[in-house]
Design an enzyme around this catalytic site. Structure first.
Site, PDB file in Angstrom:
ATOM      1  N   SER A 187     -26.051  65.858 -14.312  1.00  0.00           N
ATOM      2  CA  SER A 187     -27.122  64.873 -14.514  1.00  0.00           C
ATOM      3  C   SER A 187     -27.408  64.096 -13.232  1.00  0.00           C
ATOM      4  O   SER A 187     -28.236  63.194 -13.230  1.00  0.00           O
ATOM      5  CB  SER A 187     -26.734  63.904 -15.638  1.00  0.00           C
ATOM      6  OG  SER A 187     -25.471  63.315 -15.382  1.00  0.00           O
TER       7      SER A 187
ATOM      8  N   ASN B  99     -17.539  57.365 -20.906  1.00  0.00           N
ATOM      9  CA  ASN B  99     -18.385  57.074 -22.069  1.00  0.00           C
ATOM     10  C   ASN B  99     -18.811  55.610 -22.123  1.00  0.00           C
ATOM     11  O   ASN B  99     -19.983  55.300 -22.356  1.00  0.00           O
ATOM     12  CB  ASN B  99     -17.675  57.472 -23.363  1.00  0.00           C
ATOM     13  CG  ASN B  99     -17.425  58.963 -23.435  1.00  0.00           C
ATOM     14  OD1 ASN B  99     -17.952  59.721 -22.617  1.00  0.00           O
ATOM     15  ND2 ASN B  99     -16.625  59.395 -24.402  1.00  0.00           N
TER      16      ASN B  99
ATOM     17  N   THR C 260     -67.204  45.593 -35.183  1.00  0.00           N
ATOM     18  CA  THR C 260     -66.279  46.278 -36.088  1.00  0.00           C
ATOM     19  C   THR C 260     -66.872  47.673 -36.242  1.00  0.00           C
ATOM     20  O   THR C 260     -68.100  47.827 -36.208  1.00  0.00           O
ATOM     21  CB  THR C 260     -66.165  45.584 -37.462  1.00  0.00           C
ATOM     22  OG1 THR C 260     -67.467  45.522 -38.049  1.00  0.00           O
ATOM     23  CG2 THR C 260     -65.601  44.172 -37.336  1.00  0.00           C
ATOM     24  N   HIS C 261     -66.033  48.651 -36.354  1.00  0.00           N
ATOM     25  CA  HIS C 261     -66.489  50.058 -36.381  1.00  0.00           C
ATOM     26  C   HIS C 261     -67.284  50.417 -35.121  1.00  0.00           C
ATOM     27  O   HIS C 261     -68.102  51.334 -35.136  1.00  0.00           O
ATOM     28  CB  HIS C 261     -67.352  50.359 -37.615  1.00  0.00           C
ATOM     29  CG  HIS C 261     -66.813  49.822 -38.892  1.00  0.00           C
ATOM     30  ND1 HIS C 261     -65.998  50.553 -39.738  1.00  0.00           N
ATOM     31  CD2 HIS C 261     -66.926  48.598 -39.455  1.00  0.00           C
ATOM     32  CE1 HIS C 261     -65.660  49.809 -40.784  1.00  0.00           C
ATOM     33  NE2 HIS C 261     -66.200  48.612 -40.633  1.00  0.00           N
TER      34      HIS C 261
ATOM     35  N   SER D 207     -67.221  60.674  -7.497  1.00  0.00           N
ATOM     36  CA  SER D 207     -67.249  62.088  -7.859  1.00  0.00           C
ATOM     37  C   SER D 207     -67.561  62.888  -6.606  1.00  0.00           C
ATOM     38  O   SER D 207     -68.357  62.465  -5.768  1.00  0.00           O
ATOM     39  CB  SER D 207     -68.331  62.323  -8.908  1.00  0.00           C
ATOM     40  OG  SER D 207     -68.722  63.681  -8.898  1.00  0.00           O
TER      41      SER D 207
ATOM     42  N   LYS E 205     -71.832  58.423  -8.994  1.00  0.00           N
ATOM     43  CA  LYS E 205     -70.755  58.105  -9.939  1.00  0.00           C
ATOM     44  C   LYS E 205     -69.743  57.103  -9.416  1.00  0.00           C
ATOM     45  O   LYS E 205     -69.359  57.128  -8.257  1.00  0.00           O
ATOM     46  CB  LYS E 205     -69.998  59.389 -10.297  1.00  0.00           C
ATOM     47  CG  LYS E 205     -70.849  60.354 -11.094  1.00  0.00           C
ATOM     48  CD  LYS E 205     -70.790  60.067 -12.574  1.00  0.00           C
ATOM     49  CE  LYS E 205     -69.498  60.596 -13.096  1.00  0.00           C
ATOM     50  NZ  LYS E 205     -69.398  60.738 -14.485  1.00  0.00           N
TER      51      LYS E 205
ATOM     52  N   ASN F 209     -66.266  56.136 -11.263  1.00  0.00           N
ATOM     53  CA  ASN F 209     -65.509  56.433 -12.482  1.00  0.00           C
ATOM     54  C   ASN F 209     -64.337  55.470 -12.706  1.00  0.00           C
ATOM     55  O   ASN F 209     -63.658  55.098 -11.752  1.00  0.00           O
ATOM     56  CB  ASN F 209     -64.958  57.865 -12.407  1.00  0.00           C
ATOM     57  CG  ASN F 209     -66.066  58.898 -12.403  1.00  0.00           C
ATOM     58  OD1 ASN F 209     -67.114  58.689 -13.012  1.00  0.00           O
ATOM     59  ND2 ASN F 209     -65.849  59.993 -11.698  1.00  0.00           N
TER      60      ASN F 209
ATOM     61  N   GLU G 231     -58.787  55.094 -17.469  1.00  0.00           N
ATOM     62  CA  GLU G 231     -58.546  56.340 -18.213  1.00  0.00           C
ATOM     63  C   GLU G 231     -57.075  56.742 -18.160  1.00  0.00           C
ATOM     64  O   GLU G 231     -56.497  57.204 -19.150  1.00  0.00           O
ATOM     65  CB  GLU G 231     -59.415  57.462 -17.648  1.00  0.00           C
ATOM     66  CG  GLU G 231     -60.903  57.224 -17.834  1.00  0.00           C
ATOM     67  CD  GLU G 231     -61.728  58.268 -17.087  1.00  0.00           C
ATOM     68  OE1 GLU G 231     -62.085  58.018 -15.919  1.00  0.00           O
ATOM     69  OE2 GLU G 231     -61.994  59.326 -17.668  1.00  0.00           O
TER      70      GLU G 231
ATOM     71  N   TYR H 283     -19.295  59.538 -28.884  1.00  0.00           N
ATOM     72  CA  TYR H 283     -20.130  60.109 -27.831  1.00  0.00           C
ATOM     73  C   TYR H 283     -20.293  61.614 -28.011  1.00  0.00           C
ATOM     74  O   TYR H 283     -19.357  62.320 -28.370  1.00  0.00           O
ATOM     75  CB  TYR H 283     -19.486  59.835 -26.457  1.00  0.00           C
ATOM     76  CG  TYR H 283     -20.248  60.473 -25.308  1.00  0.00           C
ATOM     77  CD1 TYR H 283     -21.323  59.828 -24.715  1.00  0.00           C
ATOM     78  CD2 TYR H 283     -19.911  61.744 -24.837  1.00  0.00           C
ATOM     79  CE1 TYR H 283     -22.036  60.419 -23.675  1.00  0.00           C
ATOM     80  CE2 TYR H 283     -20.623  62.340 -23.797  1.00  0.00           C
ATOM     81  CZ  TYR H 283     -21.681  61.673 -23.229  1.00  0.00           C
ATOM     82  OH  TYR H 283     -22.386  62.262 -22.206  1.00  0.00           O
TER      83      TYR H 283
ATOM     84  N   GLN I 227     -26.604  62.506 -22.881  1.00  0.00           N
ATOM     85  CA  GLN I 227     -26.995  62.557 -21.474  1.00  0.00           C
ATOM     86  C   GLN I 227     -28.517  62.772 -21.343  1.00  0.00           C
ATOM     87  O   GLN I 227     -29.108  62.471 -20.312  1.00  0.00           O
ATOM     88  CB  GLN I 227     -26.241  63.689 -20.768  1.00  0.00           C
ATOM     89  CG  GLN I 227     -26.519  63.805 -19.288  1.00  0.00           C
ATOM     90  CD  GLN I 227     -25.508  64.714 -18.607  1.00  0.00           C
ATOM     91  OE1 GLN I 227     -24.382  64.308 -18.375  1.00  0.00           O
ATOM     92  NE2 GLN I 227     -25.902  65.942 -18.319  1.00  0.00           N
TER      93      GLN I 227
ATOM     94  N   LYS J 102     -31.646  59.688 -20.563  1.00  0.00           N
ATOM     95  CA  LYS J 102     -32.088  58.922 -19.396  1.00  0.00           C
ATOM     96  C   LYS J 102     -33.457  59.302 -18.845  1.00  0.00           C
ATOM     97  O   LYS J 102     -34.284  58.429 -18.581  1.00  0.00           O
ATOM     98  CB  LYS J 102     -31.042  59.046 -18.281  1.00  0.00           C
ATOM     99  CG  LYS J 102     -29.777  58.290 -18.610  1.00  0.00           C
ATOM    100  CD  LYS J 102     -28.674  58.646 -17.644  1.00  0.00           C
ATOM    101  CE  LYS J 102     -27.316  58.623 -18.296  1.00  0.00           C
ATOM    102  NZ  LYS J 102     -27.158  59.499 -19.460  1.00  0.00           N
TER     103      LYS J 102
HETATM  104  N1  ARG Z   1     -23.187  62.064 -17.473  1.00  0.00           N
HETATM  105  C1  ARG Z   1     -22.723  61.662 -18.769  1.00  0.00           C
HETATM  106  C2  ARG Z   1     -23.895  61.050 -19.536  1.00  0.00           C
HETATM  107  O1  ARG Z   1     -24.891  60.757 -18.941  1.00  0.00           O
HETATM  108  C3  ARG Z   1     -21.639  60.656 -18.632  1.00  0.00           C
HETATM  109  C4  ARG Z   1     -20.687  60.632 -19.761  1.00  0.00           C
HETATM  110  C5  ARG Z   1     -19.891  61.852 -19.802  1.00  0.00           C
HETATM  111  N2  ARG Z   1     -18.856  61.751 -20.777  1.00  0.00           N
HETATM  112  C6  ARG Z   1     -18.157  62.831 -21.204  1.00  0.00           C
HETATM  113  N3  ARG Z   1     -17.287  62.632 -22.112  1.00  0.00           N
HETATM  114  N4  ARG Z   1     -18.415  64.018 -20.745  1.00  0.00           N
HETATM  115  O2  ARG Z   1     -23.838  60.879 -20.745  1.00  0.00           O
END
Ligand code: ARG
Length: 466
Positions: free
Chosen positions: A31, A118, A163-164, A285, A291, A293, A298, A325, A330, A333
């Site tokens: 990650s 974790n 309205t509408h 444009s 134009k 825009n 948008e 966990y 993971q 994110k």
């Molecule tokens: N990179 C992991 C995550 O984003 C970190 C936690 C990993 N924990 C594990 N028990 N493998 O969740």
């Protein structure tokens, strides 16, 4: 695939492994390409943890000091762009710790006492999301201020209310701007609520069960600006509600932004000409020279798609996960990072557009008077002055609207004689309510569009975002 398998096992957790991961395993598992965005949070968490370990006599003070100093060195390498990230080290947590080992040697190995990745990742991510709540709050306040400036300038400028998307009743420009202030104000309070609820520290929950080391979770919580440590270690490592609440608040905010953006697209069209957007927030444009825009509007209108998409995606990641966990988490994110980047961009672009745009007062006024916008005022007059039941007044007014429509004129253009054809009690006084200025000035009920009410709300909000 075996030829792509690395010969050495992972040096952070590979004790029981004879071989390293397949290249594909490394690709799906790592990650670091995205969680490096949490480097500052990871280092802050580790520095707090190291101090606590020393205070509690779990590691030597000299080791804690070496760790804390070394982490600052690592941070400066990251900030300076010289840090070399390694996918073999999976994530930001192990990248930082491995580099710390290179920088300070043996004491680095003591940092991970009484914690796990974790609780570490839960802490880092929470700190990151908490920062985003603060950033969104700041951007929302800036946007609200820009809207207040617009509202104040045109507190008594008349425009059609819809309205509408059909002309309904005249309103004031200030009132319309203040409607968005209310919406973004609720978004602001949602961000604040989410922040307050998320502000419990997962650090020290360890893998899932807590730890046998005599750690002080209050101390690390305080050092990281949390209100308190979270009260259940299983929950602490498996909770991503905080990210979902952020995404939920961000989604609602993006939805509001999209509505306003849509209005700006409509209002800036040649057919409406209610507003002129600045060159700074428009594009041309390549083929049609005339134009201009409203691209920023948008794009803001479209941002809801990815932000709400992130919300749904994380819901799906979390759905049905057993405690505590799981690696699924993971996948939390990237969605949040993308949503946060785009929310901030959309808020900033909207603020800039609002600051720069100019409302075309004359055009607004002309539109306000068309489309029989004061029909309700006429019906109200029949009730108030002639004592008619509202339903009868509604019917008579409808007949007068039809009459005006047939003649191709507006309500105030009808003569008294023509009006009397529908009800002979109507007097000259009726014309006093058919003007749009009178119409808006009469809407003095709390929260109504009368300038006096609008100015009261502007004053209230100016205090709130002072
Ligand atoms: N990179 C992991 C995550 O984003 C970190 C936690 C990993 N924990 C594990 N028990 N493998 O969740």
């Amino acid at each position: 695939m075996t030829d792509k398998t690395s010969k050495t096992s992972n040096k952070m957790w590979g004790g029981r492994f004879a071989a390293g991961p397949d290249a594909i395993m490394e690709a799906i598992n790592a990650s670091i390409s995205f969680d490096k965005r949490m480097a500052a949070q990871d280092i802050a968490g580790s520095r707090a943890h190291a101090s606590m370990l020393a205070t509690q006599g779990i590691i030597e003070t000299s080791d804690a000091e070496a760790i804390r100093e070394g982490l600052l060195t690592v941070l400066s390498e990251i900030e300076g762009g010289t840090f070399e990230y390694s996918a073999a080290l999976e994530d930001i947590h192990m990248n930082v710790e491995a580099r710390l080992k290179e920088v300070i040697g043996e004491p680095a190995g003591r940092l991970h006492t009484g914690r796990s990745r974790n609780d570490q990742v839960a802490t880092d991510f929470k700190l990151w999301v908490r920062d985003q709540c603060d950033a969104a709050e700041g951007a929302l306040v800036a946007l609200i201020r820009a809207l207040l400036t617009q509202a104040e300038a045109g507190a008594d400028w008349v425009m059609p209310g819809f309205t509408h998307l059909q002309t309904a009743q005249p309103v004031t420009w200030g009132h319309h701007m203040m409607a968005y202030v209310e919406m973004f104000g609720r978004d602001l309070s949602r961000m604040r609520d989410a922040r307050a609820r998320m502000n419990e520290s997962p650090l020290g929950a360890a893998a899932l069960a807590g730890t046998s080391f005599p750690i002080d979770r209050e101390m690390t919580a305080k050092a990281l600006g949390f209100d308190r440590p979270s009260a259940n270690s299983l929950d602490a490592v498996s909770d991503r509600d905080f990210a979902l609440e952020y995404l939920g608040s961000a989604s609602i905010c993006a939805m509001h932004l999209s509505r306003f953006a849509e209005e700006l697209v409509i209002w800036s069209s040649a057919q409406f000409r209610f507003v002129t957007l600045s060159d700074r927030f428009s594009t041309g444009s390549s083929i049609m020279p005339q134009k201009k825009n409203p691209d920023a509007a948008e794009l803001i209108r479209a941002k809801i798609g990815r932000i709400f998409g992130a919300n749904v995606a994380l819901m799906m990641v979390m759905k049905g996960l057993p405690l505590a966990y799981s690696k699924d988490m993971q996948e939390d994110k990237e969605q949040v990072f993308d949503a946060a980047d785009n929310l901030m961009l959309a808020l900033a672009a909207m603020e800039g557009m609002v600051r720069d745009m100019s409302a075309n007062r004359d055009q607004l006024a002309a539109a306000a008077g068309s489309g029989f916008s004061t029909a309700t005022d006429l019906a109200d007059w029949l009730v108030r002055v002639l004592g008619l039941p509202f339903r009868d007044a509604h019917h008579i007014t409808g007949a007068l609207v039809a009459m005006a429509e047939t003649q191709g004129c507006d309500l105030p253009d009808l003569t008294l004689e023509q009006m009397k054809l529908e009800h002979d009690g109507i007097t000259e006084d009726v014309f006093s309510v058919l003007g749009v200025e009178n119409s808006v000035n009469s809407r003095i009920s709390y929260g109504g569009t009368a300038p006096v009410q609008v100015r009261a709300q502007i004053a209230r909000w100016k205090e709130l975002v002072a």
